[in-house]
Design a protein around this motif. Sequence first.
Motif, PDB file in Angstrom:
ATOM      1  N   ASN A   1       0.839  -1.192   0.000  1.00  0.00           N
ATOM      2  CA  ASN A   1       0.000   0.000   0.000  1.00  0.00           C
ATOM      3  C   ASN A   1       0.879   1.249   0.000  1.00  0.00           C
ATOM      4  OD1 ASN A   1       0.662   0.812   2.742  1.00  0.00           O
ATOM      5  ND2 ASN A   1      -0.742  -0.779   3.480  1.00  0.00           N
ATOM      6  N   ILE A   2       0.268   2.399  -0.147  1.00  0.00           N
ATOM      7  CA  ILE A   2       1.032   3.627  -0.336  1.00  0.00           C
ATOM      8  C   ILE A   2       1.900   3.960   0.875  1.00  0.00           C
ATOM      9  CG2 ILE A   2      -0.856   5.104   0.466  1.00  0.00           C
ATOM     10  CD1 ILE A   2       1.766   5.830  -2.309  1.00  0.00           C
ATOM     11  N   ASN A   3       1.429   3.662   2.078  1.00  0.00           N
ATOM     12  CA  ASN A   3       2.227   3.951   3.271  1.00  0.00           C
ATOM     13  C   ASN A   3       3.464   3.062   3.346  1.00  0.00           C
ATOM     14  OD1 ASN A   3       0.473   5.980   4.234  1.00  0.00           O
ATOM     15  ND2 ASN A   3      -0.879   4.440   5.137  1.00  0.00           N
ATOM     16  N   GLU A   4       3.317   1.805   2.922  1.00  0.00           N
ATOM     17  CA  GLU A   4       4.467   0.898   2.884  1.00  0.00           C
ATOM     18  C   GLU A   4       5.454   1.342   1.807  1.00  0.00           C
ATOM     19  OE1 GLU A   4       2.061  -3.146   4.302  1.00  0.00           O
ATOM     20  OE2 GLU A   4       2.285  -2.673   2.173  1.00  0.00           O
ATOM     21  N   ILE A   5       4.939   1.725   0.659  1.00  0.00           N
ATOM     22  CA  ILE A   5       5.800   2.164  -0.442  1.00  0.00           C
ATOM     23  C   ILE A   5       6.610   3.394  -0.048  1.00  0.00           C
ATOM     24  CG2 ILE A   5       5.770   3.180  -2.763  1.00  0.00           C
ATOM     25  CD1 ILE A   5       3.329   1.343  -3.326  1.00  0.00           C
ATOM     26  N   ARG A   6       5.996   4.300   0.697  1.00  0.00           N
ATOM     27  CA  ARG A   6       6.685   5.534   1.085  1.00  0.00           C
ATOM     28  C   ARG A   6       7.921   5.273   1.949  1.00  0.00           C
ATOM     29  NH1 ARG A   6       4.612  10.462   0.139  1.00  0.00           N
ATOM     30  NH2 ARG A   6       2.465  10.596  -0.634  1.00  0.00           N
ATOM     31  N   VAL A   7       7.919   4.183   2.702  1.00  0.00           N
ATOM     32  CA  VAL A   7       9.073   3.862   3.544  1.00  0.00           C
ATOM     33  C   VAL A   7      10.313   3.671   2.673  1.00  0.00           C
ATOM     34  CG1 VAL A   7      10.055   2.196   5.166  1.00  0.00           C
ATOM     35  CG2 VAL A   7       7.635   2.826   5.334  1.00  0.00           C
ATOM     36  N   SER A   8      10.181   2.867   1.621  1.00  0.00           N
ATOM     37  CA  SER A   8      11.301   2.628   0.714  1.00  0.00           C
ATOM     38  C   SER A   8      11.602   3.860  -0.130  1.00  0.00           C
ATOM     39  CB  SER A   8      10.996   1.443  -0.204  1.00  0.00           C
ATOM     40  OG  SER A   8      10.598   0.321   0.538  1.00  0.00           O
ATOM     41  N   PHE A   9      10.553   4.547  -0.554  1.00  0.00           N
ATOM     42  CA  PHE A   9      10.730   5.747  -1.376  1.00  0.00           C
ATOM     43  C   PHE A   9      11.543   6.806  -0.640  1.00  0.00           C
ATOM     44  CE2 PHE A   9       9.229  10.013  -2.558  1.00  0.00           C
ATOM     45  CZ  PHE A   9       9.576  10.035  -3.899  1.00  0.00           C
ATOM     46  N   ASP A  10      11.262   6.982   0.648  1.00  0.00           N
ATOM     47  CA  ASP A  10      11.975   7.994   1.423  1.00  0.00           C
ATOM     48  C   ASP A  10      13.470   7.696   1.510  1.00  0.00           C
ATOM     49  OD1 ASP A  10       9.707   9.475   1.827  1.00  0.00           O
ATOM     50  OD2 ASP A  10       9.288   8.676   3.830  1.00  0.00           O
ATOM     51  N   VAL A  11      13.819   6.409   1.536  1.00  0.00           N
ATOM     52  CA  VAL A  11      15.237   6.039   1.549  1.00  0.00           C
ATOM     53  C   VAL A  11      15.833   6.200   0.155  1.00  0.00           C
ATOM     54  CG1 VAL A  11      16.891   4.174   1.955  1.00  0.00           C
ATOM     55  CG2 VAL A  11      14.925   4.447   3.477  1.00  0.00           C
ATOM     56  N   LEU A  12      15.111   5.735  -0.848  1.00  0.00           N
ATOM     57  CA  LEU A  12      15.619   5.791  -2.213  1.00  0.00           C
ATOM     58  C   LEU A  12      15.875   7.219  -2.683  1.00  0.00           C
ATOM     59  CD1 LEU A  12      13.558   3.015  -4.017  1.00  0.00           C
ATOM     60  CD2 LEU A  12      16.042   3.243  -4.070  1.00  0.00           C
ATOM     61  N   LYS A  13      15.010   8.141  -2.322  1.00  0.00           N
ATOM     62  CA  LYS A  13      15.166   9.507  -2.830  1.00  0.00           C
ATOM     63  C   LYS A  13      16.442  10.155  -2.304  1.00  0.00           C
ATOM     64  CE  LYS A  13      12.415  11.985   0.653  1.00  0.00           C
ATOM     65  NZ  LYS A  13      11.144  12.701   0.904  1.00  0.00           N
TER      66      LYS A  13
END
Length: 284
Positions: A82-94
């Motif tokens: 879900n979007i909240n789970e995706i944001r965890v990885s996105f925040d690191v990747l960015k």
Amino acid sequence: MQRQSHSHFKPEKSWSLVLALVGLIGGALFISMFLKTSNNWNSKAPNMGNFLDDGKNSINSRQLQLDAILHYATSRVVPQQNINEIRVSFDVLKNRTPCNFLVFGLGHDSQMWASFNSRGNTLFLEEDPKWVETVLKDAPFLHANTVKYRTMLSESEELVEHYHKEADCSAKKSFLRGNHGCKLALDMLPDEVYNKEWDLIMIDAPRGYFAEAPGRMAAIYSAAVMARNRKGKGVTHVFLHDVDRKVEKIYAQLFLCKKYLIKGVGRLWHFEIPPASTVGDNFC
């Protein structure tokens, strides 16, 4: 990254996730273009500069992101997370991109992960050769390899005993390539997996919801070994999905370690694992 069936499609929920994904990918693309043309960027602004690139690489990077936006904007199939789970990885990747990003599993979210790390190296490891062909037919720019697992989910408890008894499984030895003695070691991966240090590792495969499935025991163990063998600076970020399941939870606590767990959102756990040279001879 399990295969999704259209018969389970929920329009309201799926479209909200699609819009959020398009927003994330589009936001990354917009910010990178804005930063490139702005001469007055505030030094206190979030560090998104790593999304920048020049010349041919810049064009390829933006094209990958645009392709991902088009894909998710026009598809009725959405990622498992879900979007909240995706944001965890996105925040690191960015903050880490361009980086080396290893993903266990190839699925409906693969274009998303590749677009988040469009200037980096993203490699997908998938158990099913036919599924690899299916996905790459529509997204030939993705980099994926097939993995053969030596385990079955039904063996998960026996493999814990095997780990404690088999010397080649010990954290002190901690190697994968050619490690035929430890059943949890992924010993026959492509050379590029062994030859690179992975900054981020996502474990969302292989399948682990029926007895004959490979289960994620070997993926979790091998990710821990890769992280411990890191020679470069910093930690390895490991993301494990489906932690509501017994096996994922047990193996995470055994090899990824509760003390390295820094965030949990929904069914996703985020670990920051330091190299063995800084923490000693035990996994946990």
